[in-house]
Write a protein that holds these residues in place. Sequence first.
Motif, PDB file in Angstrom:
ATOM      1  N   VAL A  64       0.752  -1.321   0.097  1.00 31.28           N
ATOM      2  CA  VAL A  64       0.010   0.040   0.083  1.00 31.28           C
ATOM      3  C   VAL A  64       0.726   1.257   0.110  1.00 31.28           C
ATOM      4  O   VAL A  64       0.278   2.265   0.253  1.00 31.28           O
ATOM      5  CB  VAL A  64      -0.892   0.008   1.352  1.00 31.28           C
ATOM      6  CG1 VAL A  64      -2.164  -1.109   1.103  1.00 31.28           C
ATOM      7  CG2 VAL A  64      -0.324  -0.129   2.290  1.00 31.28           C
ATOM      8  N   GLY A  65       2.137   1.013  -0.250  1.00 27.19           N
ATOM      9  CA  GLY A  65       2.971   2.276  -0.184  1.00 27.19           C
ATOM     10  C   GLY A  65       3.165   2.670   1.370  1.00 27.19           C
ATOM     11  O   GLY A  65       2.929   1.785   2.213  1.00 27.19           O
ATOM     12  N   ARG A  66       3.471   4.062   1.409  1.00 30.43           N
ATOM     13  CA  ARG A  66       3.352   4.469   2.811  1.00 30.43           C
ATOM     14  C   ARG A  66       2.196   4.547   3.380  1.00 30.43           C
ATOM     15  O   ARG A  66       1.293   5.327   2.914  1.00 30.43           O
ATOM     16  CB  ARG A  66       4.271   5.848   2.908  1.00 30.43           C
ATOM     17  CG  ARG A  66       4.440   6.093   4.265  1.00 30.43           C
ATOM     18  CD  ARG A  66       5.778   6.843   4.619  1.00 30.43           C
ATOM     19  NE  ARG A  66       6.243   7.069   5.863  1.00 30.43           N
ATOM     20  CZ  ARG A  66       6.598   6.025   6.754  1.00 30.43           C
ATOM     21  NH1 ARG A  66       6.662   4.980   6.183  1.00 30.43           N
ATOM     22  NH2 ARG A  66       6.820   6.234   8.018  1.00 30.43           N
ATOM     23  N   ALA A  75     -10.509   7.097  -1.235  1.00 37.85           N
ATOM     24  CA  ALA A  75     -10.925   6.047  -1.928  1.00 37.85           C
ATOM     25  C   ALA A  75     -10.107   4.691  -1.512  1.00 37.85           C
ATOM     26  O   ALA A  75     -10.491   3.585  -2.077  1.00 37.85           O
ATOM     27  CB  ALA A  75     -10.137   6.582  -3.444  1.00 37.85           C
ATOM     28  N   ALA A  76      -8.979   4.925  -0.842  1.00 34.18           N
ATOM     29  CA  ALA A  76      -8.331   3.502  -0.417  1.00 34.18           C
ATOM     30  C   ALA A  76      -8.938   2.705   0.635  1.00 34.18           C
ATOM     31  O   ALA A  76      -8.995   1.572   0.196  1.00 34.18           O
ATOM     32  CB  ALA A  76      -6.868   4.044  -0.067  1.00 34.18           C
ATOM     33  N   LEU A  77      -9.540   3.448   1.625  1.00 34.46           N
ATOM     34  CA  LEU A  77      -9.958   2.696   2.624  1.00 34.46           C
ATOM     35  C   LEU A  77     -11.177   1.658   2.169  1.00 34.46           C
ATOM     36  O   LEU A  77     -11.110   0.417   2.686  1.00 34.46           O
ATOM     37  CB  LEU A  77     -10.732   3.583   3.768  1.00 34.46           C
ATOM     38  CG  LEU A  77     -10.379   3.321   5.248  1.00 34.46           C
ATOM     39  CD1 LEU A  77      -9.127   2.715   5.469  1.00 34.46           C
ATOM     40  CD2 LEU A  77     -10.819   4.484   6.029  1.00 34.46           C
ATOM     41  N   GLY A 259     -15.631   9.325  -6.610  1.00 31.67           N
ATOM     42  CA  GLY A 259     -17.101   9.220  -6.313  1.00 31.67           C
ATOM     43  C   GLY A 259     -17.120   8.927  -4.572  1.00 31.67           C
ATOM     44  O   GLY A 259     -18.084   8.120  -4.256  1.00 31.67           O
ATOM     45  N   VAL A 260     -16.279   9.607  -3.770  1.00 33.92           N
ATOM     46  CA  VAL A 260     -16.237   9.658  -2.594  1.00 33.92           C
ATOM     47  C   VAL A 260     -16.924  10.608  -1.712  1.00 33.92           C
ATOM     48  O   VAL A 260     -17.231  11.784  -2.583  1.00 33.92           O
ATOM     49  CB  VAL A 260     -14.723   9.438  -2.057  1.00 33.92           C
ATOM     50  CG1 VAL A 260     -14.069   8.412  -2.469  1.00 33.92           C
ATOM     51  CG2 VAL A 260     -13.939  10.872  -2.363  1.00 33.92           C
ATOM     52  N   ALA A 261     -17.275  10.721  -0.673  1.00 32.43           N
ATOM     53  CA  ALA A 261     -17.812  11.604   0.266  1.00 32.43           C
ATOM     54  C   ALA A 261     -16.899  12.985   0.145  1.00 32.43           C
ATOM     55  O   ALA A 261     -15.828  12.548   0.546  1.00 32.43           O
ATOM     56  CB  ALA A 261     -18.463  11.322   1.620  1.00 32.43           C
ATOM     57  N   THR A 262     -17.365  14.091   0.010  1.00 32.88           N
ATOM     58  CA  THR A 262     -16.718  15.393   0.221  1.00 32.88           C
ATOM     59  C   THR A 262     -17.307  16.293   1.164  1.00 32.88           C
ATOM     60  O   THR A 262     -17.937  17.152   0.804  1.00 32.88           O
ATOM     61  CB  THR A 262     -16.488  15.926  -1.166  1.00 32.88           C
ATOM     62  OG1 THR A 262     -17.951  16.210  -1.663  1.00 32.88           O
ATOM     63  CG2 THR A 262     -15.439  15.203  -2.120  1.00 32.88           C
ATOM     64  N   GLY A 280     -11.955  -4.180  -4.315  1.00 32.72           N
ATOM     65  CA  GLY A 280     -11.439  -4.662  -3.226  1.00 32.72           C
ATOM     66  C   GLY A 280     -11.726  -6.208  -3.077  1.00 32.72           C
ATOM     67  O   GLY A 280     -10.971  -7.218  -3.051  1.00 32.72           O
ATOM     68  N   ARG A 281     -13.076  -6.561  -3.377  1.00 32.29           N
ATOM     69  CA  ARG A 281     -13.551  -7.716  -3.442  1.00 32.29           C
ATOM     70  C   ARG A 281     -12.941  -8.341  -4.639  1.00 32.29           C
ATOM     71  O   ARG A 281     -12.616  -9.541  -4.496  1.00 32.29           O
ATOM     72  CB  ARG A 281     -15.150  -7.808  -3.400  1.00 32.29           C
ATOM     73  CG  ARG A 281     -15.857  -7.866  -2.132  1.00 32.29           C
ATOM     74  CD  ARG A 281     -17.333  -7.662  -2.084  1.00 32.29           C
ATOM     75  NE  ARG A 281     -17.785  -6.479  -1.846  1.00 32.29           N
ATOM     76  CZ  ARG A 281     -18.423  -5.552  -2.731  1.00 32.29           C
ATOM     77  NH1 ARG A 281     -18.818  -5.901  -3.601  1.00 32.29           N
ATOM     78  NH2 ARG A 281     -18.787  -4.648  -1.935  1.00 32.29           N
TER      79      ARG A 281
END
Lengths: 318, 318
Positions: A64-66, A75-77, A259-262, A280-281
């Motif tokens: 996952v990088g740092r 978006a990663a979570l 398309g995440v919450a802002t 992810g799935r």
Amino acid sequence: MVDVAAAAGVSLSTASLAFSGNKPVSAETRDRVLAAAGALGYAGPNPLARNLRRGRSGVVGVAVGRLSTAFRDPAALPMLDAVSEVLDAAGLGVLLMPDGDEHAGLPLDAVIYDICGCETWGPYDDLVARGVPLVVVEGPAWPGATYVDVAHRRGAADVARHLHDLGHRRVATLTLDPSHPQREREAGLRDVHPDAEVIGPCASDLEAAQRAVGAWWDGGGAATAVVCQSDVQAAGVVLEARRRGMAVPHDLSVAGFDGVATPWLDLELTTVVQPLAEKGRAAARAVLSRIAGEVVDDVLLPVRMRVGGSTGPVPPQV
Amino acid sequence: MVDVAAAAGVSLSTASLAFSGNKPVSAETRDRVLAAAGALGYAGPNPLARNLRRGRSGVVGVAVGRLSTAFRDPAALPMLDAVSEVLDAAGLGVLLMPDGDEHAGLPLDAVIYDICGCETWGPYDDLVARGVPLVVVEGPAWPGATYVDVAHRRGAADVARHLHDLGHRRVATLTLDPSHPQREREAGLRDVHPDAEVIGPCASDLEAAQRAVGAWWDGGGAATAVVCQSDVQAAGVVLEARRRGMAVPHDLSVAGFDGVATPWLDLELTTVVQPLAEKGRAAARAVLSRIAGEVVDDVLLPVRMRVGGSTGPVPPQV
DNA sequence: CGATAGCATCGAAACGATTCGATCGAAACG
DNA sequence: CGTTTCGATCGAATCGTTTCGATGCTATCG
């Protein structure tokens, strides 16, 4: 376990079967073994030995990088969460592989690579040499890996066309560091606006986006629409535009991606919604299949453009 | 490895030594072994076998509750990052242990428990039975665990006194779900304001805090100061207060906890700065010591109140 | 009633390394 | 020149399971 078997008056093999249940054992025998285990304070088969025998560690690495930067991206979570959910359900653990550390010597059953950006990656050769399945999410093409990707180019082109339909002809794009998704999205934009101007690259970060687009305006940059590579960036551009007296979308159209919450914004962004959890799935399922030795097809996930309140018709006079 | 040894014309033990370097091997022999390994496509000692022999897996579990909620908290990330950094440097991997999954069967060398909230926890008994070292960060008291804690009560009391000095007598507190830190901080507040009113509990989340404090005001709640359990909550309270026409800190003082960045706010919060990274480092160091078999003292980390622009003198008339 | 299954159990062989103690020269020493 | 020392190498035991094939033994079947 040999002590437990002895105490229960059975052979080692029977004791093992009593614990694993891999072959039928008479109920009475099982009880005797379990009782003996309890009396001797034996907590069950040693996982290390089991793993050696099975040839599996039960652990999947996720690159996952740092950490601090990877999880700052909203978006990663959901993606990691979905990975973890599917793998946990299969009894596999998720091991974080921060970049830079080579993680040699850890027994991994498979690895999911989800660092957008890193083109060279230390552990790759070792994984190949050991035959560890590798699933690459939105990453560069490496031989032997299974790919899970998102229709970046298509999504970016949809947005580009949407802006074109609204009359926009001077379009700029705020870029990320060079990476597979970045290149695809830029290509999608250029499918419609071949000479779109490039701002950046800058990180997917509110302040960074504000600074980058601010510096661009200060330097004389002008456009009727700014296409961003993430919703976080887009939020930064909207905030900076307003700070400079531009109204969104009246004076400037802004588009995002993800398309995440802002929560920083009172506005719904026009953006490309990507199926984060499904990504992810899909990656986790690919891992499971490859661990099972199956041949796995690459996955390409669709995206959907969502028209929000951050884009509008090109202003009459610019 | 036996094939490699044979190909190199040495014994298995010598081949092992050539790879591990645990005992001196003549340079010429080592080269022959490595060459043979290369020719045979041998990628080095099998980690599973090594682990069985060593009795270690090289993996440390980190219990973080549900991933999606754990990492949404900006205070969690620097801590996990520090844990990972220290453990990686020691050659140990970090395995995420989401709540709910029992993770039985995975060989863990130690576990760090950092869920604020969960009072009962499935894996505990198994860990104790297996003798796996457990390091608890800001958690409930369990026998056999090593503790890393933060001076929550002291920090909360400092803020309480600060408000008292400013003249505040009607103080309310927005609480988290019952947990060790929550109880300590509430105790600290009550050391100074014994009859502070309780709002909540609500999650450490911008919107949740806005809703909770909004509902409280709607229900006739009143106070000259609101003490929150996180900076995120505090940011929510400030935003909601402004939405209702109150000026911060003129009409209302708001205090947070954690000392993280609050990009939603143009204001520096009065808060209790806790050493997040040091907390992670301390936990990781405790793990290393306990794996090494040493006896480890509990750690209590200090906090520092930071007076920002969100607290001020009590308004003349309320 | 003899042959066939089927079930529970057992013995022994992996799984793939690390490491202790022994061996064997060659070098250092008096 | 005989003896001690040291470094490199080797054999064998060990880590703690799982699992394959074999062995009785008791039902089942024709």
